[in-house]
Design a protein around this motif. Sequence first.
Motif, mmCIF file in Angstrom:
data_model
loop_
_atom_site.group_PDB
_atom_site.id
_atom_site.type_symbol
_atom_site.label_atom_id
_atom_site.label_comp_id
_atom_site.label_asym_id
_atom_site.label_seq_id
_atom_site.Cartn_x
_atom_site.Cartn_y
_atom_site.Cartn_z
ATOM 1 N N CYS A 14 0.832 -1.208 0.000
ATOM 2 C CA CYS A 14 0.000 0.000 0.000
ATOM 3 C C CYS A 14 0.867 1.259 0.000
ATOM 4 C CB CYS A 14 -0.931 0.028 1.210
ATOM 5 S SG CYS A 14 -2.356 -1.064 1.093
ATOM 6 N N LEU A 15 1.881 1.278 0.845
ATOM 7 C CA LEU A 15 2.746 2.459 0.921
ATOM 8 C C LEU A 15 3.540 2.649 -0.373
ATOM 9 C CD1 LEU A 15 3.918 2.302 4.649
ATOM 10 C CD2 LEU A 15 2.228 3.840 3.603
ATOM 11 N N ARG A 16 3.925 1.553 -0.998
ATOM 12 C CA ARG A 16 4.637 1.639 -2.287
ATOM 13 C C ARG A 16 3.708 2.211 -3.355
ATOM 14 N NH1 ARG A 16 5.994 -3.586 -3.089
ATOM 15 N NH2 ARG A 16 7.141 -3.418 -1.162
ATOM 16 N N CYS A 17 2.461 1.767 -3.368
ATOM 17 C CA CYS A 17 1.497 2.261 -4.350
ATOM 18 C C CYS A 17 1.190 3.734 -4.095
ATOM 19 C CB CYS A 17 0.222 1.419 -4.327
ATOM 20 S SG CYS A 17 -0.877 1.725 -5.726
ATOM 21 N N TYR A 18 1.029 4.098 -2.828
ATOM 22 C CA TYR A 18 0.820 5.495 -2.440
ATOM 23 C C TYR A 18 1.954 6.363 -2.991
ATOM 24 C CZ TYR A 18 1.311 9.490 0.776
ATOM 25 O OH TYR A 18 1.496 10.729 1.324
ATOM 26 N N GLN A 19 3.173 5.929 -2.740
ATOM 27 C CA GLN A 19 4.345 6.679 -3.178
ATOM 28 C C GLN A 19 4.414 6.751 -4.707
ATOM 29 O OE1 GLN A 19 8.034 4.971 -1.859
ATOM 30 N NE2 GLN A 19 9.262 6.619 -2.705
ATOM 31 N N THR A 20 4.157 5.640 -5.372
ATOM 32 C CA THR A 20 4.245 5.587 -6.836
ATOM 33 C C THR A 20 3.195 6.480 -7.484
ATOM 34 O OG1 THR A 20 5.127 3.340 -6.726
ATOM 35 C CG2 THR A 20 4.233 4.046 -8.838
ATOM 36 N N CYS A 21 1.941 6.368 -7.045
ATOM 37 C CA CYS A 21 0.871 7.173 -7.642
ATOM 38 C C CYS A 21 1.090 8.661 -7.413
ATOM 39 C CB CYS A 21 -0.495 6.765 -7.098
ATOM 40 S SG CYS A 21 -1.107 5.217 -7.774
ATOM 41 N N LEU A 22 1.432 9.024 -6.187
ATOM 42 C CA LEU A 22 1.638 10.435 -5.865
ATOM 43 C C LEU A 22 2.825 10.997 -6.637
ATOM 44 C CD1 LEU A 22 0.354 12.588 -4.090
ATOM 45 C CD2 LEU A 22 1.970 11.958 -2.300
ATOM 46 N N SER A 23 3.904 10.245 -6.668
ATOM 47 C CA SER A 23 5.113 10.675 -7.363
ATOM 48 C C SER A 23 4.898 10.785 -8.870
ATOM 49 C CB SER A 23 6.234 9.681 -7.042
ATOM 50 O OG SER A 23 7.344 9.923 -7.859
ATOM 51 N N MET A 24 4.279 9.778 -9.471
ATOM 52 C CA MET A 24 4.051 9.815 -10.918
ATOM 53 C C MET A 24 3.080 10.927 -11.299
ATOM 54 S SD MET A 24 4.332 6.078 -12.622
ATOM 55 C CE MET A 24 4.609 6.817 -14.220
ATOM 56 N N ALA A 25 2.057 11.139 -10.483
ATOM 57 C CA ALA A 25 1.093 12.196 -10.780
ATOM 58 C C ALA A 25 1.774 13.566 -10.724
ATOM 59 C CB ALA A 25 -0.074 12.150 -9.799
ATOM 60 N N SER A 26 2.571 13.774 -9.676
ATOM 61 C CA SER A 26 3.145 15.109 -9.478
ATOM 62 C C SER A 26 4.384 15.380 -10.312
ATOM 63 C CB SER A 26 3.430 15.348 -7.997
ATOM 64 O OG SER A 26 4.310 14.384 -7.497
ATOM 65 N N SER A 55 -5.454 2.850 3.794
ATOM 66 C CA SER A 55 -5.428 1.408 4.094
ATOM 67 C C SER A 55 -4.240 1.078 4.991
ATOM 68 C CB SER A 55 -5.348 0.585 2.803
ATOM 69 O OG SER A 55 -6.556 0.675 2.101
ATOM 70 N N ALA A 56 -3.074 1.565 4.630
ATOM 71 C CA ALA A 56 -1.878 1.316 5.446
ATOM 72 C C ALA A 56 -2.083 1.871 6.852
ATOM 73 C CB ALA A 56 -0.649 1.944 4.787
ATOM 74 N N HIS A 57 -2.640 3.058 6.941
ATOM 75 C CA HIS A 57 -2.859 3.711 8.229
ATOM 76 C C HIS A 57 -3.779 2.873 9.120
ATOM 77 C CE1 HIS A 57 -2.981 7.396 10.755
ATOM 78 N NE2 HIS A 57 -4.149 6.901 11.110
ATOM 79 N N LEU A 58 -4.895 2.408 8.565
ATOM 80 C CA LEU A 58 -5.834 1.631 9.375
ATOM 81 C C LEU A 58 -5.235 0.305 9.814
ATOM 82 C CD1 LEU A 58 -9.295 2.326 7.709
ATOM 83 C CD2 LEU A 58 -8.296 3.376 9.730
ATOM 84 N N MET A 59 -4.422 -0.311 8.968
ATOM 85 C CA MET A 59 -3.757 -1.549 9.385
ATOM 86 C C MET A 59 -2.736 -1.255 10.476
ATOM 87 S SD MET A 59 -3.296 -3.802 5.911
ATOM 88 C CE MET A 59 -3.048 -2.471 4.732
ATOM 89 N N LEU A 60 -2.011 -0.152 10.342
ATOM 90 C CA LEU A 60 -0.987 0.193 11.328
ATOM 91 C C LEU A 60 -1.576 0.504 12.703
ATOM 92 C CD1 LEU A 60 1.387 2.304 9.095
ATOM 93 C CD2 LEU A 60 2.018 0.219 10.335
ATOM 94 N N ILE A 61 -2.756 1.119 12.736
ATOM 95 C CA ILE A 61 -3.341 1.423 14.046
ATOM 96 C C ILE A 61 -4.106 0.232 14.631
ATOM 97 C CG2 ILE A 61 -3.405 3.920 13.658
ATOM 98 C CD1 ILE A 61 -6.422 3.699 13.209
ATOM 99 N N GLY A 62 -4.289 -0.811 13.823
ATOM 100 C CA GLY A 62 -4.832 -2.052 14.358
ATOM 101 C C GLY A 62 -6.335 -2.119 14.510
#
Length: 109
Positions: A14-26, A55-62
């Motif tokens: 999820c974090l990789r996809c977040y980074q990829t989408c945000l980076s490619m868009a910007s 999604s990553a955030h909700l999994m991280l907070i449990g």
Amino acid sequence: MPTNPDMQACIDVCLRCYQTCLSMASTHCLETGGKHVEPEHFRLMMACAESCRSSAHLMLIGTALHKHQCSACAEVCAACAASCEEVGDMDACVQACRACEASCRKMAA
């Protein structure tokens, strides 16, 4: 809450996809212009990045609510992958979205 290996793998994807989408868009999309910055495509990339981050955030907070977010995230990732494929020249984004879709579907089950 310690995460199990499957959940940790999903967080990473999820974090990789977040980074990829945000980076490619910007960078890639804004610099390339044309179809890359059409509102529907660009908004979908922003939605995908945010959905993956959430999604990553909700999994991280449990919270068990991550299953609902992961289910929605899989749908957004599928749509983003299709859009990026259609626009073309966005293989990294397509791959990140497909991987995240598959991982989130598993996590939502």
